[in-house]
Design a protein around this motif. Structure first.
Motif, PDB file in Angstrom:
ATOM      1  N   PRO A 227       0.821  -1.233   0.000  1.00  0.00           N
ATOM      2  CA  PRO A 227       0.000   0.000   0.000  1.00  0.00           C
ATOM      3  C   PRO A 227       0.844   1.267   0.000  1.00  0.00           C
ATOM      4  O   PRO A 227       0.477   2.271  -0.650  1.00  0.00           O
ATOM      5  CB  PRO A 227      -0.818  -0.127   1.292  1.00  0.00           C
ATOM      6  N   THR A 228       1.975   1.257   0.698  1.00  0.00           N
ATOM      7  CA  THR A 228       2.832   2.441   0.766  1.00  0.00           C
ATOM      8  C   THR A 228       3.406   2.786  -0.602  1.00  0.00           C
ATOM      9  O   THR A 228       3.393   3.961  -1.021  1.00  0.00           O
ATOM     10  CB  THR A 228       3.983   2.191   1.759  1.00  0.00           C
ATOM     11  N   THR A 229       3.911   1.790  -1.308  1.00  0.00           N
ATOM     12  CA  THR A 229       4.500   2.058  -2.622  1.00  0.00           C
ATOM     13  C   THR A 229       3.429   2.424  -3.658  1.00  0.00           C
ATOM     14  O   THR A 229       3.693   3.210  -4.568  1.00  0.00           O
ATOM     15  CB  THR A 229       5.297   0.836  -3.106  1.00  0.00           C
ATOM     16  N   ILE A 230       2.233   1.869  -3.514  1.00  0.00           N
ATOM     17  CA  ILE A 230       1.149   2.234  -4.447  1.00  0.00           C
ATOM     18  C   ILE A 230       0.769   3.698  -4.254  1.00  0.00           C
ATOM     19  O   ILE A 230       0.572   4.451  -5.231  1.00  0.00           O
ATOM     20  CB  ILE A 230      -0.071   1.315  -4.239  1.00  0.00           C
ATOM     21  N   ILE A 239       9.281  10.756 -13.329  1.00  0.00           N
ATOM     22  CA  ILE A 239       9.161   9.432 -13.947  1.00  0.00           C
ATOM     23  C   ILE A 239      10.090   8.433 -13.265  1.00  0.00           C
ATOM     24  O   ILE A 239       9.803   7.239 -13.175  1.00  0.00           O
ATOM     25  CB  ILE A 239       9.479   9.521 -15.467  1.00  0.00           C
ATOM     26  N   GLU A 240      11.236   8.923 -12.728  1.00  0.00           N
ATOM     27  CA  GLU A 240      12.168   8.052 -12.026  1.00  0.00           C
ATOM     28  C   GLU A 240      11.538   7.506 -10.746  1.00  0.00           C
ATOM     29  O   GLU A 240      11.666   6.315 -10.431  1.00  0.00           O
ATOM     30  CB  GLU A 240      13.465   8.797 -11.694  1.00  0.00           C
ATOM     31  N   SER A 241      10.858   8.377 -10.019  1.00  0.00           N
ATOM     32  CA  SER A 241      10.197   7.958  -8.785  1.00  0.00           C
ATOM     33  C   SER A 241       9.063   6.974  -9.081  1.00  0.00           C
ATOM     34  O   SER A 241       8.886   5.975  -8.361  1.00  0.00           O
ATOM     35  CB  SER A 241       9.647   9.182  -8.047  1.00  0.00           C
ATOM     36  N   ALA A 243       8.848   4.918 -11.657  1.00  0.00           N
ATOM     37  CA  ALA A 243       9.432   3.639 -12.064  1.00  0.00           C
ATOM     38  C   ALA A 243       9.973   2.873 -10.853  1.00  0.00           C
ATOM     39  O   ALA A 243       9.750   1.654 -10.719  1.00  0.00           O
ATOM     40  CB  ALA A 243      10.538   3.870 -13.082  1.00  0.00           C
ATOM     41  N   ASN A 244      10.674   3.572  -9.961  1.00  0.00           N
ATOM     42  CA  ASN A 244      11.221   2.914  -8.772  1.00  0.00           C
ATOM     43  C   ASN A 244      10.132   2.308  -7.910  1.00  0.00           C
ATOM     44  O   ASN A 244      10.221   1.153  -7.472  1.00  0.00           O
ATOM     45  CB  ASN A 244      12.032   3.918  -7.946  1.00  0.00           C
ATOM     46  N   ASN A 245       9.090   3.063  -7.657  1.00  0.00           N
ATOM     47  CA  ASN A 245       8.005   2.563  -6.804  1.00  0.00           C
ATOM     48  C   ASN A 245       7.213   1.452  -7.471  1.00  0.00           C
ATOM     49  O   ASN A 245       6.727   0.532  -6.799  1.00  0.00           O
ATOM     50  CB  ASN A 245       7.075   3.732  -6.414  1.00  0.00           C
ATOM     51  N   ALA A 246       7.078   1.518  -8.812  1.00  0.00           N
ATOM     52  CA  ALA A 246       6.372   0.450  -9.528  1.00  0.00           C
ATOM     53  C   ALA A 246       7.140  -0.866  -9.407  1.00  0.00           C
ATOM     54  O   ALA A 246       6.550  -1.928  -9.134  1.00  0.00           O
ATOM     55  CB  ALA A 246       6.192   0.829 -10.998  1.00  0.00           C
ATOM     56  N   ASP A 321      23.252  10.958 -16.310  1.00  0.00           N
ATOM     57  CA  ASP A 321      23.728  12.150 -15.609  1.00  0.00           C
ATOM     58  C   ASP A 321      22.711  13.286 -15.673  1.00  0.00           C
ATOM     59  O   ASP A 321      23.033  14.442 -16.011  1.00  0.00           O
ATOM     60  CB  ASP A 321      25.076  12.588 -16.201  1.00  0.00           C
ATOM     61  N   ILE A 322      21.443  12.944 -15.381  1.00  0.00           N
ATOM     62  CA  ILE A 322      20.378  13.947 -15.406  1.00  0.00           C
ATOM     63  C   ILE A 322      20.232  14.522 -14.004  1.00  0.00           C
ATOM     64  O   ILE A 322      19.896  13.811 -13.057  1.00  0.00           O
ATOM     65  CB  ILE A 322      19.042  13.328 -15.867  1.00  0.00           C
ATOM     66  N   SER A 323      20.503  15.799 -13.848  1.00  0.00           N
ATOM     67  CA  SER A 323      20.415  16.439 -12.526  1.00  0.00           C
ATOM     68  C   SER A 323      18.990  16.824 -12.181  1.00  0.00           C
ATOM     69  O   SER A 323      18.603  16.873 -11.008  1.00  0.00           O
ATOM     70  CB  SER A 323      21.318  17.671 -12.474  1.00  0.00           C
ATOM     71  N   ILE A 324      18.186  17.103 -13.225  1.00  0.00           N
ATOM     72  CA  ILE A 324      16.796  17.486 -12.981  1.00  0.00           C
ATOM     73  C   ILE A 324      15.895  16.317 -13.366  1.00  0.00           C
ATOM     74  O   ILE A 324      15.920  15.876 -14.516  1.00  0.00           O
ATOM     75  CB  ILE A 324      16.406  18.733 -13.809  1.00  0.00           C
ATOM     76  N   PRO A 325      15.095  15.784 -12.440  1.00  0.00           N
ATOM     77  CA  PRO A 325      14.222  14.644 -12.748  1.00  0.00           C
ATOM     78  C   PRO A 325      13.207  14.993 -13.821  1.00  0.00           C
ATOM     79  O   PRO A 325      12.731  16.131 -13.926  1.00  0.00           O
ATOM     80  CB  PRO A 325      13.535  14.354 -11.406  1.00  0.00           C
ATOM     81  N   CYS A 326      12.865  13.989 -14.645  1.00  0.00           N
ATOM     82  CA  CYS A 326      11.861  14.175 -15.694  1.00  0.00           C
ATOM     83  C   CYS A 326      10.465  14.111 -15.106  1.00  0.00           C
ATOM     84  O   CYS A 326      10.172  13.303 -14.227  1.00  0.00           O
ATOM     85  CB  CYS A 326      12.015  13.099 -16.763  1.00  0.00           C
TER      86      CYS A 326
END
Length: 493
Positions: A227-230, A239-241, A243-246, A321-326
């Motif tokens: 439930p927490t990750t959902i 999009i990085e966050s 993908a990680n949580n998925a 090397d992306i400093s700003i998240p998409c």
């Protein structure tokens, strides 16, 4: 002239095999132990392999005699060459032994002051009494002693032999080498379910305790994590966050399935208890075993595939090397959804394919016809079925058959008034008491190609995870000095 009896590798046609070892056949004199009989030719003239003959001369026990039967077993045991085996010729031939046999017997007296008789050998012309007296009064030739067959009728020719195991209900004899070999040879399964084998679903208290702890913790921890990750996926701004949580959600789902599997297995272990061994074939052919096998395989595969994807995604983010998240976009969310669906579909396919009837010739390992069947013992494989069918029908058109053809021929072995022998299939997951994926196979196993393909896929996954984290580690080490320089400049300014 006395007849020479050839033993083991000294048989005609096998001496050449012995010669390859640099040994030859040498004579050994065998006499019936403990007593002598007036007028009897005291010795049997034998030809033994050299290594056995040398041991006989110094009275060494060099073999367990598990693989020898009949006259050879008699000779070896009475020469003191069998480990844990005493001479089988304990009963003496008396004047009234062998009733109704040997009408041309000649009576004599033994050194034990007992009246006995001798028999004139047709080939040797000497007098002997080399017979085995059964408890019920009949006599047998040595070749019929300790040969896995009750030739006496009261089993006295087999009961003191150490080269066999006697089934409990049928009283049949099987070679001792087939005891506890994970293959059922007695119709009552007593060759596998006894105090020697100690078959259990879980073999030790340590397995039960650790399995219980890990199973319960896996369920509790992952039920809280999912439930927490959902929720984190719903509120993800990059999009990085997302993908990680998925991927973490899929890993948690997979671990939850594995935890459920472990808990079910332990529950079954307590339910079956000490009766498991007798009921193991009912369990291994049950739908429950197949279901929990799918649960475990699905959970394990989902976790591995999700961990691989998570590693590759993190490596991609670091190396770009992306400093700003998409920002989260519809296209990016759809790509992540596709990866999640692909992981789930692959895990389901690999778990379910072994149970599909279309592929049964690749994944069914045998048929169980019930414990009351005297024709088929245990879970007979294709080779055993074809052997029995060939003996029944006289001949078969082909050496290989499908399970459907085998089932059809078995049903034709009985009249219409008899419904035939019921049977259940030992499926892919029925290879082990805990119904796990059959990772260990040989080339002879029909499912070896499928299993090796899954092995290859898993190796690639673990290789991908390793490469990903090596690259992440290297990138982190390179970027660490740059970050430190930036902080130093800020302090100086």
């Amino acid at each position: 002239q006395n007849q020479v009896r050839r033993v083991l590798y000294c048989l005609h046609g096998m001496e050449s095999l012995l010669s390859l070892t640099g040994m030859e056949c040498v004579p050994v004199n065998f006499s019936i132990p403990d007593y002598h009989v007036l007028g009897r030719d005291e010795y049997h003239h034998l030809l033994f392999p050299q290594y056995l003959a040398e041991s006989a001369n110094v009275n060494l026990s060099i073999t367990d005699c598990d693989h020898v039967f009949g006259a050879v077993y008699v000779y070896l045991s009475c020469l003191g060459m069998c480990k844990l085996s005493s001479c089988i010729l304990q009963n003496h031939v008396k004047f009234d032994s062998c009733k109704g046999q040997f009408k041309d017997r000649v009576f004599s007296i033994s050194s034990l002051k007992e009246l006995t008789f001798l028999i004139k050998g047709k080939k040797r012309g000497t007098y002997q009494n080399d017979v085995f007296p059964c408890t019920n009064g009949i006599c047998l030739d040595y070749s019929k002693v300790c040969n896995l067959i009750d030739d006496c009728g009261d089993a006295s020719d087999e009961v003191n032999c150490t080269n066999h195991f006697q089934c409990e209900e049928s009283k049949d004899f099987i070679p001792i080498t087939k005891l506890c070999d994970n293959k059922i040879d007695c119709s009552d399964i007593s060759d596998e379910c006894n105090t020697y084998c100690n078959r259990k679903m879980e073999q030790s208290s340590y397995e039960i305790v650790t399995g219980s702890v890990f199973g319960i913790l896996a369920i509790l921890f992952n039920m809280g994590t999912i439930p927490t990750t959902i929720n984190a996926m719903k509120t993800a701004r990059s999009i990085e966050s997302l993908a990680n949580n998925a991927m973490i959600t899929l890993i948690s789902i997979g671990d939850l399935f594995v935890g459920v599997f472990m808990t079910i297995i332990l529950g079954n272990n307590f339910y079956h208890g000490l009766d498991y061994c007798k009921r193991q074939l009912e369990w291994l052919t049950s739908t429950s075993c197949s279901v929990i096998g799918v649960i475990n395989s699905f959970g394990a595969l989902v976790s591995v595939f999700a961990m691989t994807s998570l590693s590759l995604i993190r490596m991609s983010n670091v190396t770009r090397d992306i400093s700003i998240p998409c920002q989260v976009t519809r296209k990016g969310a759809l790509q992540i959804s596709f990866i999640c669906c692909l992981i789930v579909v692959m895990a389901i396919a690999i778990s379910i394919i072994p149970l599909l009837e279309f592929f049964e010739d690749y994944f069914v390992n045998g048929l169980f016809h019930g414990s009351e069947s005297r024709l088929f013992h245990g879970a007979s494989d294709k080779v055993e079925h074809i052997k029995i069918l060939r003996a029944y029908h006289g001949r078969l058109r082909t050496e290989s058959m499908t399970w459907d053809q085998i089932e059809q021929l078995i049903s034709e072995m009985f009249s219409n008034d008899y419904t035939g022998i019921p049977h259940k299939k030992i499926n892919f997951y029925g290879n082990d008491a805990v119904c796990i994926f059959k990772y260990m196979v040989t080339y002879e196993d029909p499912q070896h190609a499928f299993v090796w393909a899954v092995h290859t896929l898993l190796i690639l996954c673990f290789f991908g995870i390793t490469i990903a984290y090596i690259r992440i580690e290297r990138k982190s080490n390179k970027s660490a000095p740059t970050v430190a320089d930036v902080k130093t400049r800020k302090v100086l300014m």
